[in-house]
Design a protein around this motif. Structure first.
Motif, PDB file in Angstrom:
ATOM      1  N   ASP A   1      46.630  61.149  67.863  1.00  0.00           N
ATOM      2  CA  ASP A   1      48.129  60.493  66.686  1.00  0.00           C
ATOM      3  C   ASP A   1      49.262  61.929  67.398  1.00  0.00           C
ATOM      4  O   ASP A   1      48.699  62.582  67.269  1.00  0.00           O
ATOM      5  N   LEU A   2      50.494  61.491  67.563  1.00  0.00           N
ATOM      6  CA  LEU A   2      51.709  62.188  68.762  1.00  0.00           C
ATOM      7  C   LEU A   2      52.229  63.128  66.953  1.00  0.00           C
ATOM      8  O   LEU A   2      52.568  64.594  67.787  1.00  0.00           O
ATOM      9  N   THR A   3      51.357  63.071  66.453  1.00  0.00           N
ATOM     10  CA  THR A   3      52.649  63.785  65.506  1.00  0.00           C
ATOM     11  C   THR A   3      51.971  64.754  63.990  1.00  0.00           C
ATOM     12  O   THR A   3      51.298  64.658  63.102  1.00  0.00           O
ATOM     13  N   VAL A   4      50.205  64.677  64.587  1.00  0.00           N
ATOM     14  CA  VAL A   4      49.920  65.834  63.431  1.00  0.00           C
ATOM     15  C   VAL A   4      49.595  67.020  63.476  1.00  0.00           C
ATOM     16  O   VAL A   4      50.722  67.814  64.193  1.00  0.00           O
ATOM     17  N   SER A   5      49.304  67.508  62.426  1.00  0.00           N
ATOM     18  CA  SER A   5      50.269  68.984  61.938  1.00  0.00           C
ATOM     19  C   SER A   5      49.388  69.804  62.609  1.00  0.00           C
ATOM     20  O   SER A   5      48.504  69.865  63.384  1.00  0.00           O
ATOM     21  N   LYS A   6      49.501  71.174  62.370  1.00  0.00           N
ATOM     22  CA  LYS A   6      49.288  72.574  63.144  1.00  0.00           C
ATOM     23  C   LYS A   6      49.711  72.665  64.307  1.00  0.00           C
ATOM     24  O   LYS A   6      50.303  73.305  64.337  1.00  0.00           O
ATOM     25  N   ILE A   7      48.759  71.470  65.209  1.00  0.00           N
ATOM     26  CA  ILE A   7      48.989  71.208  66.947  1.00  0.00           C
ATOM     27  C   ILE A   7      49.513  69.873  66.965  1.00  0.00           C
ATOM     28  O   ILE A   7      48.664  69.250  66.375  1.00  0.00           O
ATOM     29  N   ASP A   8      50.727  69.446  67.623  1.00  0.00           N
ATOM     30  CA  ASP A   8      50.703  68.306  67.601  1.00  0.00           C
ATOM     31  C   ASP A   8      49.172  67.744  68.863  1.00  0.00           C
ATOM     32  O   ASP A   8      49.375  68.162  69.208  1.00  0.00           O
TER      33      ASP A   8
ATOM     34  N   GLY B   1      47.149  58.227  73.456  1.00  0.00           N
ATOM     35  CA  GLY B   1      48.577  58.825  72.753  1.00  0.00           C
ATOM     36  C   GLY B   1      49.046  57.736  71.551  1.00  0.00           C
ATOM     37  O   GLY B   1      48.905  56.681  72.162  1.00  0.00           O
ATOM     38  N   PHE B   2      48.935  57.930  69.738  1.00  0.00           N
ATOM     39  CA  PHE B   2      50.006  56.467  69.936  1.00  0.00           C
ATOM     40  C   PHE B   2      50.346  56.866  68.590  1.00  0.00           C
ATOM     41  O   PHE B   2      50.733  58.084  68.370  1.00  0.00           O
ATOM     42  N   SER B   3      51.780  56.448  67.987  1.00  0.00           N
ATOM     43  CA  SER B   3      52.266  56.751  67.397  1.00  0.00           C
ATOM     44  C   SER B   3      53.114  55.150  67.149  1.00  0.00           C
ATOM     45  O   SER B   3      53.057  54.253  67.600  1.00  0.00           O
ATOM     46  N   GLY B   4      54.377  55.996  65.405  1.00  0.00           N
ATOM     47  CA  GLY B   4      55.295  54.408  65.022  1.00  0.00           C
ATOM     48  C   GLY B   4      56.416  55.475  66.239  1.00  0.00           C
ATOM     49  O   GLY B   4      57.619  54.055  65.732  1.00  0.00           O
TER      50      GLY B   4
END
Length: 514
Positions: free
Chosen positions: A438-445, A469-472
């Motif tokens: 997922d592209l928008t995870v916390s700490k390190i994207d 990669g996956f994302s909205g």
């Protein structure tokens, strides 16, 4: 004292007055003001009180004084004058120079200049406000896009899982409705994003070679099912002289025609919908095509046609209905981006016709057209047992969905990391066949994590792990950024199970073949 001879004769804008040291007017020519001889100058205007200090401090070497822009008025007139006062031993000479018109013109110019400065500042503030408003809107839409697509991914994913279970006829119908409405919501999000891109000028028409016949056959297949459900006739007529492969923006053409066809089917309850494609002209490598979408629906009142392409409004036969009517607004904006034309003709109770002219190009070649590329099939390597996938995702519902999809295949183990930092720790302890990032995870994207995996390890099994990669945040820009960061592929939310499994299988198969 020296006088000003012939003053009255040559200048009607000046007035000479002589005054005694006790302030009595001795002589005046009355050119500007009708002052009377024998009257005290101190009673005429408060300005002349200044004479008393000049008399008390009289110095022959410094006996002439100038004063600009003094306002004088009387019962008959009002003037703005420059004043010269000159003293000698016997009397005081006062000369008035009438600059009323000049001073007023100067004041008007100064006022206009000030108003211009204020207007410029106002426009500057307005522009700043509009830019900030646009920035907020784009940020808001981007966040809403991500927040909506994440739960949509779960809804559509679990509906697909549900469809593979033993369902009654009624349950199948309910699942179908949920799936249909979820796709509709996803389409609305796409429309909202496109409107935002169009308004900000970031949406561009691209040129690519594509099969027009293949595109139209796709419409034939999908809308024939809708026509069958509504018991409508659906015809597609295409000029046989049109080249199969043309050059233009396939995605935007699909979007335009899909919106118009969707609109036609939505407001047609009986009769037919027809899509006709003809050639307007062909010169050298340039081609102009006409697309006509006709329906026998409820039609549009004549007074409503000029407002047809406005956002968030749609019309039916006898009243305006507020709603999320973005489709036709997007059509008009996309047609403008194409430098094309669109016209509407409609009659209430008889139907509506959209005529669309769009420019394209084509390749001038004697070679036969290349066949349409088919989706290549991939298989997982044999004798490997189960494949281990690392899922980097912080949304619990998405974690559960992807685990459910993969584990149900019987060929995957799945580990979950909730952020990029945890993902790094996982790959250092265990070997993985693929990472879903997922592209928008916390700490390190996702982008930073991928960069670290690709560049910080000498062990090729780690540094060359296939990463999807996956994302909205869907779109070519996001996909390009993923590939540039070192990922092997990208899948937007919401995704189809089949598409997810195909991409995973392809990357594992390609890695095994290296």
């Amino acid at each position: 004292m020296e006088k000003y001879p012939n003053h009255i004769q040559f200048d009607q804008k000046n007035q000479l007055t002589t005054v005694s040291f006790d302030g009595i007017i001795k002589e005046t020519d009355g050119t500007l003001f009708d002052w009377k001889i024998g009257v005290s100058i101190y009673d005429i205007h408060p300005f002349f009180e200044i004479l008393k200090s000049f008399i008390e401090d009289y110095d022959p070497s410094n006996a002439e004084f100038s004063f600009p822009c003094i306002h004088f008025d009387s019962e008959q007139t009002e003037k703005i004058c420059d004043v010269i006062i000159k003293l000698d031993l016997n009397e005081i000479a006062i000369v008035l120079f009438d600059y009323t018109i000049k001073y007023k013109e100067h004041n008007e110019i100064a006022q206009q200049k000030n108003e211009s400065i204020l207007l410029s500042r106002e426009l500057e503030l307005k522009n700043k406000f509009l830019l900030e408003k646009e920035e907020f809107k784009n940020s808001f839409i981007a966040n809403i896009n991500h927040e909506i697509r994440t739960p949509l991914t779960s809804i559509l994913g679990f509906v697909e899982v549900l469809e593979k279970t033993q369902l009654t006829f009624e349950q199948e119908e309910l699942a179908r409705i949920i799936k249909r409405e979820s796709h509709h919501l996803n389409a609305l999000v796409d429309d909202m994003i496109d409107i935002s891109k169009i308004e900000s000028g970031t949406l561009k028409v691209v040129e690519e070679r594509f099969s027009l016949a293949s595109l139209i056959n796709g419409f034939r297949e999908s809308y024939s099912k809708i026509a069958e459900e509504k018991q409508l006739a659906f015809d597609i007529n295409i000029d046989s002289s049109i080249q199969e492969y043309i050059i233009g923006d396939r995605t935007r053409l699909y979007q335009i025609l899909n919106n118009l066809l969707n609109n036609a089917f939505k407001f047609t309850e009986e009769g037919r919908v027809t899509l006709s494609i003809t050639k307007n002209y062909q010169r050298t490598n340039k081609l102009s095509l006409n697309f006509k979408i006709e329906d026998t629906g409820i039609g549009i009142l004549e007074e409503n046609i000029p407002h047809l392409f406005e956002r968030f409004t749609r019309f039916n036969l006898d009243r305006q209905i507020s709603g999320t009517g973005l489709g036709l607004a997007i059509v008009k904006n996309l047609v403008d981006l194409f430098n094309g034309e669109i016209k509407v003709d409609s009659q209430p109770e008889k139907g509506t016709t959209f005529n669309l002219k769009l420019p394209f190009k084509f390749e001038i070649t004697k070679a036969t057209a290349s066949p349409q590329r088919k989706k290549k099939k991939y298989k997982l390597p044999e004798n490997k047992g189960k494949f281990r996938i690392l899922l980097v995702e912080d949304e619990e519902i998405t974690q559960y969905l992807i685990m459910k999809i993969l584990i149900s295949q019987g060929t995957f183990f799945v580990d979950i990391a909730i952020n990029g930092q945890e993902a790094i720790q996982y790959i250092e302890r265990r070997k993985y066949d693929l990472i879903l990032m997922d592209l928008t995870v916390s700490k390190i994207d996702g982008f930073q994590t991928t960069n670290m995996i690709r560049n910080n390890y000498g062990d090729k099994f780690i540094s060359e792990i296939p990463i999807i990669g996956f994302s909205g945040k869907a779109g070519e820009a996001t996909k390009d950024k993923c590939i540039r960061s070192g990922m092997d592929d990208f899948i937007p939310k919401p995704f189809e199970q089949e598409d997810l499994l195909y991409k995973i299988t392809r990357q594992i198969a390609k890695k095994a073949a290296d």
